[in-house]
Motif scaffolding. Structure first.
Motif, PDB file in Angstrom:
ATOM      1  N   LEU A  33       0.836  -1.189   0.000  1.00 43.95           N
ATOM      2  CA  LEU A  33       0.000   0.000   0.000  1.00 43.95           C
ATOM      3  C   LEU A  33       0.879   1.250   0.000  1.00 43.95           C
ATOM      4  CD1 LEU A  33      -2.533  -1.207   2.727  1.00 43.95           C
ATOM      5  CD2 LEU A  33      -2.788  -1.346   0.238  1.00 43.95           C
ATOM      6  N   ARG A  34       0.447   2.264  -0.718  1.00 47.75           N
ATOM      7  CA  ARG A  34       1.245   3.489  -0.827  1.00 47.75           C
ATOM      8  C   ARG A  34       1.423   4.133   0.542  1.00 47.75           C
ATOM      9  NH1 ARG A  34      -0.820   8.723  -3.987  1.00 47.75           N
ATOM     10  NH2 ARG A  34      -1.221   9.474  -1.869  1.00 47.75           N
ATOM     11  N   LYS A  35       2.654   4.496   0.840  1.00 47.34           N
ATOM     12  CA  LYS A  35       2.939   5.189   2.097  1.00 47.34           C
ATOM     13  C   LYS A  35       2.816   6.702   1.866  1.00 47.34           C
ATOM     14  CE  LYS A  35       4.808   0.989   2.595  1.00 47.34           C
ATOM     15  NZ  LYS A  35       4.843  -0.024   1.497  1.00 47.34           N
ATOM     16  N   SER A  36       1.977   7.344   2.675  1.00 47.81           N
ATOM     17  CA  SER A  36       1.589   8.721   2.371  1.00 47.81           C
ATOM     18  C   SER A  36       1.857   9.695   3.511  1.00 47.81           C
ATOM     19  CB  SER A  36       0.094   8.762   2.022  1.00 47.81           C
ATOM     20  OG  SER A  36      -0.216   7.868   0.979  1.00 47.81           O
ATOM     21  N   VAL A  37       2.673   9.297   4.477  1.00 49.63           N
ATOM     22  CA  VAL A  37       2.891  10.155   5.645  1.00 49.63           C
ATOM     23  C   VAL A  37       4.283  10.778   5.585  1.00 49.63           C
ATOM     24  CG1 VAL A  37       3.033  10.232   8.165  1.00 49.63           C
ATOM     25  CG2 VAL A  37       1.347   8.748   7.055  1.00 49.63           C
ATOM     26  N   VAL A  38       4.347  12.096   5.814  1.00 46.33           N
ATOM     27  CA  VAL A  38       5.633  12.769   5.931  1.00 46.33           C
ATOM     28  C   VAL A  38       5.896  13.075   7.398  1.00 46.33           C
ATOM     29  CG1 VAL A  38       5.639  13.739   3.614  1.00 46.33           C
ATOM     30  CG2 VAL A  38       4.576  15.025   5.476  1.00 46.33           C
ATOM     31  N   GLU A  39       7.177  13.021   7.787  1.00 45.33           N
ATOM     32  CA  GLU A  39       7.502  13.116   9.209  1.00 45.33           C
ATOM     33  C   GLU A  39       7.443  14.541   9.734  1.00 45.33           C
ATOM     34  OE1 GLU A  39      11.371  11.400   9.194  1.00 45.33           O
ATOM     35  OE2 GLU A  39      12.396  13.311   8.876  1.00 45.33           O
ATOM     36  N   GLU A  40       7.431  15.515   8.820  1.00 44.85           N
ATOM     37  CA  GLU A  40       7.427  16.915   9.248  1.00 44.85           C
ATOM     38  C   GLU A  40       6.586  17.681   8.241  1.00 44.85           C
ATOM     39  OE1 GLU A  40       8.182  20.677  10.702  1.00 44.85           O
ATOM     40  OE2 GLU A  40       8.467  20.087   8.616  1.00 44.85           O
ATOM     41  N   PRO A  41       5.614  18.494   8.706  1.00 44.37           N
ATOM     42  CA  PRO A  41       4.626  19.044   7.770  1.00 44.37           C
ATOM     43  C   PRO A  41       5.099  20.214   6.917  1.00 44.37           C
ATOM     44  CG  PRO A  41       4.163  19.794   9.989  1.00 44.37           C
ATOM     45  CD  PRO A  41       5.301  18.813  10.101  1.00 44.37           C
ATOM     46  N   VAL A  42       6.119  20.958   7.346  1.00 42.60           N
ATOM     47  CA  VAL A  42       6.450  22.204   6.661  1.00 42.60           C
ATOM     48  C   VAL A  42       7.901  22.254   6.191  1.00 42.60           C
ATOM     49  CG1 VAL A  42       6.593  24.714   6.891  1.00 42.60           C
ATOM     50  CG2 VAL A  42       4.711  23.479   7.983  1.00 42.60           C
ATOM     51  N   PHE A  43       8.836  21.969   7.077  1.00 43.85           N
ATOM     52  CA  PHE A  43      10.237  22.250   6.770  1.00 43.85           C
ATOM     53  C   PHE A  43      10.962  21.106   6.066  1.00 43.85           C
ATOM     54  CE2 PHE A  43       9.083  24.796  10.506  1.00 43.85           C
ATOM     55  CZ  PHE A  43       9.320  26.063   9.993  1.00 43.85           C
ATOM     56  N   ASN A  44      10.555  19.881   6.316  1.00 47.03           N
ATOM     57  CA  ASN A  44      11.230  18.734   5.693  1.00 47.03           C
ATOM     58  C   ASN A  44      10.212  17.627   5.483  1.00 47.03           C
ATOM     59  OD1 ASN A  44      12.889  16.759   4.750  1.00 47.03           O
ATOM     60  ND2 ASN A  44      14.034  16.483   6.663  1.00 47.03           N
ATOM     61  N   ARG A  45       9.526  17.661   4.372  1.00 46.45           N
ATOM     62  CA  ARG A  45       8.438  16.721   4.116  1.00 46.45           C
ATOM     63  C   ARG A  45       8.991  15.382   3.625  1.00 46.45           C
ATOM     64  NH1 ARG A  45       3.315  18.855   4.015  1.00 46.45           N
ATOM     65  NH2 ARG A  45       2.608  17.311   2.511  1.00 46.45           N
ATOM     66  N   ARG A  46       9.776  14.737   4.477  1.00 44.25           N
ATOM     67  CA  ARG A  46      10.361  13.437   4.133  1.00 44.25           C
ATOM     68  C   ARG A  46       9.407  12.315   4.526  1.00 44.25           C
ATOM     69  NH1 ARG A  46      16.140  12.336   6.543  1.00 44.25           N
ATOM     70  NH2 ARG A  46      14.926  12.285   8.485  1.00 44.25           N
ATOM     71  N   ASN A  47       9.190  11.384   3.589  1.00 42.91           N
ATOM     72  CA  ASN A  47       8.259  10.280   3.827  1.00 42.91           C
ATOM     73  C   ASN A  47       8.790   9.372   4.922  1.00 42.91           C
ATOM     74  OD1 ASN A  47       6.691   7.732   3.401  1.00 42.91           O
ATOM     75  ND2 ASN A  47       5.924   8.833   1.618  1.00 42.91           N
ATOM     76  N   THR A  48       7.902   8.966   5.847  1.00 45.92           N
ATOM     77  CA  THR A  48       8.337   8.076   6.925  1.00 45.92           C
ATOM     78  C   THR A  48       8.532   6.650   6.427  1.00 45.92           C
ATOM     79  OG1 THR A  48       6.050   7.558   7.593  1.00 45.92           O
ATOM     80  CG2 THR A  48       7.104   9.453   8.648  1.00 45.92           C
ATOM     81  N   THR A  49       8.092   6.372   5.211  1.00 45.87           N
ATOM     82  CA  THR A  49       8.274   5.099   4.479  1.00 45.87           C
ATOM     83  C   THR A  49       7.471   3.924   5.022  1.00 45.87           C
ATOM     84  OG1 THR A  49      10.212   4.197   5.652  1.00 45.87           O
ATOM     85  CG2 THR A  49      10.644   5.814   3.895  1.00 45.87           C
ATOM     86  N   ASP A  50       6.663   4.115   6.059  1.00 44.63           N
ATOM     87  CA  ASP A  50       5.865   2.995   6.565  1.00 44.63           C
ATOM     88  C   ASP A  50       4.436   3.405   6.933  1.00 44.63           C
ATOM     89  OD1 ASP A  50       6.290   4.454   8.848  1.00 44.63           O
ATOM     90  OD2 ASP A  50       7.481   2.915   9.876  1.00 44.63           O
ATOM     91  N   ASN A  51       4.053   4.623   6.542  1.00 45.76           N
ATOM     92  CA  ASN A  51       2.718   5.186   6.809  1.00 45.76           C
ATOM     93  C   ASN A  51       2.418   5.410   8.293  1.00 45.76           C
ATOM     94  OD1 ASN A  51       0.965   6.102   4.675  1.00 45.76           O
ATOM     95  ND2 ASN A  51      -0.693   5.063   5.766  1.00 45.76           N
ATOM     96  N   THR A  52       3.426   5.420   9.121  1.00 45.85           N
ATOM     97  CA  THR A  52       3.253   5.799  10.522  1.00 45.85           C
ATOM     98  C   THR A  52       3.825   7.198  10.724  1.00 45.85           C
ATOM     99  OG1 THR A  52       5.374   4.930  11.323  1.00 45.85           O
ATOM    100  CG2 THR A  52       3.515   3.394  11.191  1.00 45.85           C
TER     101      THR A  52
END
Length: 281
Positions: free
Chosen positions: A106-125
Motif C-alpha cells: 500500500l502506498r505510504k503517504s505520511v511525511v515526518e514533518e509538515p512544513v520544513f522537511n516533508r520526508r516520507n516516513t516510508t511505513d505510513n506511521t
C-alpha cells in the motif's frame, strides 16, 4: 483483569489495514446498489456501476480501491478491565500499520514533518489514534482510511449560538458545495456539532465510521441528517462531479454539549470508497 498480548493487536491492525484498502464494507456496497436505482443521470449511473466494478476487481485481486491508500485514523475504546502484555497500545497499533502497509504493498503517504522537511516516513506511521477508556474487558478498534483528496475538503467554523440550526445547515451544505468534485463523490458527510474546537472536528471524523446510512439514535438529529442529505443531493455535483442527484450517499451527524457562547460545527468528508473497518478484541 483480562490480558491481551501486544502481538495480537499488531496482527489484527495489520489485517484491518489491508482489508479496509481492498474491500468495500457491505454497508457501502448496499448504499451503491440503492444509489444506482435512484440516480437520474445516465452518466451518473454508469459512474456508480464503474465504482462497483472497481471494488469487485480490488477485492478479487487484493488491490487497493484507490491509489491514495491514505492516513490510518483509529478510534479505540479500551476497556478498563483489560491490560496489554508486551508493550504499549500505540506502539502495537503503529506496528500493525507498518506491517499492513508493507505486506499489502500500500502506498505510504505520511511525511515526518509538515512544513520544513516533508520526508516520507516510508511505513505510513505514525497513525492518528484517539483512545477512550470505557467499562469492560474488550478493546474495540475502528479504522478510517482518510485520503488526501477528501480530507483536504474538511472545514470547521465557530458559529454564534444565534446562527442556530439554519446556520448549521447553511455551513454544512456550503462546505460540500465548495468541495465540489475534489473529495471524489459520492461522499459520506460527517458532521460534528458542539463540544469545542477540537471536539467538533473529532466527532465529525468519528461520524464517518458509522455504517453508511445508519441514522443517529436521536430522532431530531436523524431528521436533520435526512434534510441535509436531500439539500446536498440537490446541489447536482453528482458521481465524481459529472452531475446527478447522488452527490452524497449519507450524512452522519454527531452532537455534543458545548459552552453557552459557542456553536462549533465541523464537516469531514469521506470519499466514494468510504474505507472503514471495525473489530473487537
Amino acid at each position: 483483569m483480562r490480558r491481551v498480548h501486544f502481538n495480537d493487536i499488531v496482527d489484527k491492525v495489520r489485517e484491518m489495514c489491508m482489508d479496509a484498502n481492498f474491500n468495500l464494507s457491505a454497508d457501502v456496497t448496499a448504499a451503491y446498489e440503492k444509489a444506482i436505482d435512484t440516480e437520474k443521470s445516465p452518466l451518473g449511473q454508469e459512474v456508480l456501476r464503474q465504482i462497483m466494478q472497481n471494488s469487485e476487481i480490488a477485492a478479487k485481486e487484493s488491490m487497493p480501491l484507490c491509489q491514495d491508500t491514505g492516513l490510518a485514523v483509529f478510534f479505540i475504546e479500551f476497556g478498563q478491565d483489560v491490560s496489554i502484555a508486551g508493550g504499549l497500545l500505540s506502539d502495537a497499533v503503529n506496528e500493525g500499520v507498518r506491517q499492513g502497509y508493507s505486506k499489502g504493498y500500500l502506498r505510504k503517504s505520511v511525511v515526518e514533518e509538515p512544513v520544513f522537511n516533508r520526508r516520507n516516513t516510508t511505513d505510513n506511521t505514525p497513525a492518528i489514534i484517539h483512545t477512550e477508556i470505557v467499562a469492560g474487558e474488550n478493546i474495540s478498534i475502528k479504522l478510517d482510511i482518510a485520503g488526501g483528496g477528501c480530507e483536504n475538503m474538511a472545514s470547521l467554523k465557530m458559529l454564534r449560538p444565534a446562527d442556530g440550526i439554519e446556520g448549521v445547515k447553511q455551513f454544512v451544505v456550503d462546505s460540500v458545495r465548495n468541495a465540489g468534485a475534489n473529495p471524489c463523490p459520492p461522499v459520506v458527510v460527517g458532521v460534528g456539532i458542539g463540544g469545542d474546537f477540537e471536539k467538533a472536528a473529532m466527532i465529525a471524523k468519528k461520524a464517518l465510521l458509522r455504517p453508511v446510512g445508519q441514522p443517529n439514535a436521536r430522532m431530531d438529529v436523524a431528521s436533520l441528517e435526512q434534510e441535509l442529505l436531500k439539500k446536498i443531493n440537490q446541489i447536482g455535483i453528482g458521481p465524481v462531479g459529472l452531475g446527478g442527484n447522488t452527490t452524497a450517499l449519507a450524512v452522519h451527524v454527531e452532537v455534543h454539549p458545548c459552552h453557552i457562547a459557542s456553536l462549533p460545527v465541523a464537516v469531514n468528508i469521506g470519499c466514494h470508497s468510504s474505507r472503514h473497518k471495525s473489530i473487537v478484541i
